[in-house]
Scaffold this active site. Structure first.
Site, PDB file in Angstrom:
ATOM      1  N   GLU A  49       0.439  -1.691   0.280  1.00 35.66           N
ATOM      2  CA  GLU A  49       0.434  -0.179  -0.042  1.00 35.66           C
ATOM      3  C   GLU A  49       0.652   1.079  -0.105  1.00 35.66           C
ATOM      4  O   GLU A  49       0.007   2.033  -0.504  1.00 35.66           O
ATOM      5  CB  GLU A  49      -1.177  -0.239   0.921  1.00 35.66           C
ATOM      6  N   ASN A  60      -7.141  10.018  -4.907  1.00 36.02           N
ATOM      7  CA  ASN A  60      -8.387   9.153  -5.559  1.00 36.02           C
ATOM      8  C   ASN A  60      -9.006  10.141  -6.268  1.00 36.02           C
ATOM      9  O   ASN A  60     -10.118  10.737  -6.169  1.00 36.02           O
ATOM     10  CB  ASN A  60      -8.944   8.510  -5.129  1.00 36.02           C
ATOM     11  N   ASP A  63     -13.466   9.614  -7.119  1.00 36.40           N
ATOM     12  CA  ASP A  63     -14.773   9.772  -6.093  1.00 36.40           C
ATOM     13  C   ASP A  63     -13.814  11.499  -4.941  1.00 36.40           C
ATOM     14  O   ASP A  63     -14.413  11.544  -4.504  1.00 36.40           O
ATOM     15  CB  ASP A  63     -15.142   9.122  -4.889  1.00 36.40           C
ATOM     16  N   SER A  65     -11.825  11.174  -2.651  1.00 38.68           N
ATOM     17  CA  SER A  65     -10.994  11.039  -1.294  1.00 38.68           C
ATOM     18  C   SER A  65      -9.722  10.233  -1.692  1.00 38.68           C
ATOM     19  O   SER A  65      -9.432  10.624  -2.253  1.00 38.68           O
ATOM     20  CB  SER A  65     -12.157   9.392  -0.985  1.00 38.68           C
ATOM     21  N   ASP A  67      -6.019   8.400   0.408  1.00 42.27           N
ATOM     22  CA  ASP A  67      -5.494   7.077   1.529  1.00 42.27           C
ATOM     23  C   ASP A  67      -5.090   8.160   1.912  1.00 42.27           C
ATOM     24  O   ASP A  67      -3.681   8.278   1.600  1.00 42.27           O
ATOM     25  CB  ASP A  67      -5.324   5.821   0.535  1.00 42.27           C
ATOM     26  N   ASN A  74      -9.342   5.219   4.012  1.00 49.95           N
ATOM     27  CA  ASN A  74      -9.452   5.470   2.455  1.00 49.95           C
ATOM     28  C   ASN A  74     -10.437   6.880   3.941  1.00 49.95           C
ATOM     29  O   ASN A  74     -11.009   6.909   4.735  1.00 49.95           O
ATOM     30  CB  ASN A  74     -10.363   5.204   2.125  1.00 49.95           C
TER      31      ASN A  74
END
Ligand SMILES: *[C@@H]1O[C@H](CO)[C@@H](O)[C@H](O)[C@H]1NC(C)=O
Length: 140
Positions: A49, A60, A63, A65, A67, A74
């Site tokens: 990750e 991201n 949308d 959002s 992380d 998220n």
């Protein structure tokens, strides 16, 4: 002398993905076997990750959002960064997830609610794999 350097090089290449300090911290936090997930799988997920970067963020565009942290948790459902309304599952602001201990506490909530499949990196690089190399030689 040359042989020693070659050996050191081989050892460091072979253990490039291993992270013993992280493995020990995760173990002390009760992550070995938490929700049935072995320590090596947690370490593999962290590498997949964020490459073990506790300060990592990833936006991201799909949308809006973001992380956060070593486990790339998220902001839509898990932590609050002010962009998404509603109560979040983890009791942290997203910036607080730059703390490894807070990220661990939040990851425990994520895995209980969603299993490891919450993490795309884990699905792509760890699921079904022999992940023993991530903690090899750590003595944990
Ligand atoms: C996983 O890999 C390690 C080291 O390469 C090996 O010792 C071990 O037997 C493997 N485990 C399985 C279940 O294949």
């Amino acid at each position: 002398m040359m042989k020693i350097w070659v050996l050191l090089l081989l050892v460091s290449v072979a253990s490039a993905q291993t992270n013993c300090p992280l493995a020990r911290t995760l173990k002390a936090a009760g992550m070995d076997g938490f929700n049935g997930v072995s320590l090596a799988h947690w370490v593999c997920m962290a590498f997949a990750e964020s490459s073990y970067d506790t300060q990592a963020t990833h936006f991201n565009p799909s949308d809006g959002s973001t992380d956060y942290g070593i486990f790339q948790i998220n902001s839509r459902y898990w932590c609050s960064d002010g962009k998404f309304p509603g109560k979040k599952e983890c009791p942290f602001t997203c910036n607080q997830l730059f703390s490894l201990q807070n990220s661990i506490a939040c990851a425990k909530i994520v895995v209980q609610k969603r299993t490891m499949t919450a993490w795309d990196g884990w699905k792509a690089k760890c699921r079904g794999q022999n992940v023993s190399k991530y903690i090899a030689g750590c003595g944990v």
